[in-house]
Design a protein around this motif. Structure first.
Motif, short mmCIF file in Angstrom:
data_model
loop_
_atom_site.label_atom_id
_atom_site.label_comp_id
_atom_site.label_asym_id
_atom_site.label_seq_id
_atom_site.Cartn_x
_atom_site.Cartn_y
_atom_site.Cartn_z
N TYR A 197 23.77 23.47 29.82
CA TYR A 197 24.70 24.57 30.11
C TYR A 197 25.86 24.07 30.98
O TYR A 197 27.04 24.39 30.71
N ASP A 324 12.57 36.21 26.28
CA ASP A 324 12.58 36.69 24.90
C ASP A 324 11.22 37.19 24.45
O ASP A 324 11.12 37.97 23.50
N PHE A 345 19.65 33.15 35.73
CA PHE A 345 19.60 32.91 34.29
C PHE A 345 18.30 33.47 33.73
O PHE A 345 17.31 33.62 34.44
N THR A 348 15.59 32.17 27.03
CA THR A 348 15.41 33.06 25.88
C THR A 348 14.93 32.33 24.63
O THR A 348 15.06 32.85 23.52
N GLU A 353 19.95 25.25 24.29
CA GLU A 353 21.01 26.26 24.41
C GLU A 353 20.47 27.64 24.81
O GLU A 353 21.26 28.55 25.08
N ASP A 354 19.15 27.79 24.84
CA ASP A 354 18.56 29.11 25.08
C ASP A 354 18.41 29.41 26.57
O ASP A 354 17.31 29.59 27.11
N GLU A 356 20.60 31.93 29.24
CA GLU A 356 21.69 32.89 29.34
C GLU A 356 21.97 33.26 30.80
O GLU A 356 21.03 33.60 31.53
#
Length: 373
Positions: A197, A324, A345, A348, A353-354, A356
């Protein structure tokens, strides 16, 4: 994500909206002359210069020996006040009318692993926003209820929020971020995700394995570093965790690396030797940010651990993994309020990249959007 909690919040909205609409319909069904009479009665019973509200309305004095029942008197006064409000194009929601939906909401939140003090804060906020307040009848009841619920949720979720990217930009480099938590909650994978990130935000990073006790820890973090194309600093198993992170800071300083991401051994807050290592790390390295990591699906356990870690060694924020897979949402709702520190954060998924950034407003929008389906 948090679908179970969404359903419970939707049920409360429907119940509370029904209460408000029933009050309005009860008043709207009165004949015009009766509504006018009740407005006049409310106005006559109110002190001069006082508005005709539920507090201002008072029953007429009865002759001796004919005193009305207290409950009937209170009900009559409340009805007169609501009728007067309706005649002016306004409506009042009484606490007694809202109590059943609030009780159901309390049970629903507790079932979703929302911490007790957080539940009480939410209920108090909703009562304060809705009960006894005159509202324009032209406003839709669903908007009134949704606004109250939105503000109540934000009051416990949006606590000390800060943007980690902004923090890194405004801090002298290298910025040192240390991660703590219990075993098996995904700290190391979360560190790798954060490295990816930060790369997408234009920052370079170096990983440091301060988890020098767990067999295979070096291999795990080195595999992540290789996949990400970043440097990883490790020492032999059993070494001093503080020395590892310190060496990583020295490397970052010498090679113009922006951020040091330091892993630590999973521990309980009651592990005196491991907690003393965190104290040494704080003293020697003085990290800029300390992040607590736990699983969203752990619910109340995650909330309790966040509180305990913050008390034992102050954290600056939390990352919740496996969001998630969490239907209940108790940890996401409770952690910030309990610790006074923000969620930074949400994890997810399994890919790098998971991860958020946590946005309280977006979370509340999502929780309330389900009821519109």
């Amino acid at each position: 994500m948090f679908d179970g909690l969404k359903d419970k919040l939707s049920n409360f909205r429907e119940d509370a909206e029904e209460v408000a609409e029933e009050n309005a319909e009860e008043l709207a069904d009165q004949p015009d002359d009766e509504a006018a009479d009740t407005e006049a009665a409310a106005a006559d019973s109110a002190p001069e210069d006082a508005p005709a509200t539920a507090d201002a309305a008072a029953p007429a004095t009865e002759p001796a020996g004919e005193q009305p029942d207290a409950d009937d008197e209170e009900s009559s006064a409340g009805f007169v006040s609501r009728a007067a409000s309706m005649a002016r194009g306004r409506v009042v929601i009484d606490e007694a009318d809202l109590e059943a939906p609030l009780r159901e909401l309390e049970f629903a939140l507790l079932e979703s692993d929302v911490e007790m003090s957080v539940v009480e804060e939410i209920l108090d906020q909703i009562r304060g926003d809705l009960v006894g307040e005159e509202r324009k009848f032209t406003e839709s009841t669903d908007t009134l209820i949704e606004d109250a619920l939105r503000e109540a949720l934000l009051s416990v979720i949006d606590v000390g929020q800060f943007d980690l990217v902004d923090e890194i930009e405004s801090t002298s480099k290298p910025v040192t971020i240390v991660f703590t938590g219990v075993n098996g909650v995904g700290k190391t994978t979360t560190i790798a995700k954060l490295a990816r990130y930060l790369e997408s935000e234009g920052f370079s990073s170096v990983l440091a394995n301060g988890d020098t006790y767990r067999a295979g820890a070096n291999q795990q973090i080195e595999e992540h570093a290789e996949a990400l194309g970043v440097k990883c600093i490790t020492h032999e198993q059993g070494g001093d965790p503080t020395a590892v992170v310190y060496d990583a800071v020295e490397y970052a300083d010498a090679n113009d690396v922006d951020v040091v991401l330091g892993d630590t051994a999973g521990r309980l807050h009651t592990s005196d030797d491991l907690m003393s290592q965190l104290e040494k790390l704080d003293r020697v390295v003085d990290p800029d940010v300390t992040v607590f990591v736990d699983e969203a699906v752990a619910g109340q356990d995650a909330v309790n651990r966040a509180r305990e870690f913050d008390e034992a060694s102050a954290v600056d924020g939390t990352i919740l993994t496996m969001a998630d897979a969490d239907s209940q949402g108790g940890a996401a709702i409770s952690v910030s309020h309990v610790t006074g520190k923000p969620i930074l954060f949400l994890g997810t998924g399994q890919a790098y990249e998971d991860l958020e950034p946590f946005d309280p407003d977006a979370l509340v929008d999502d929780l309330l959007a389900a009821s519109d389906d």
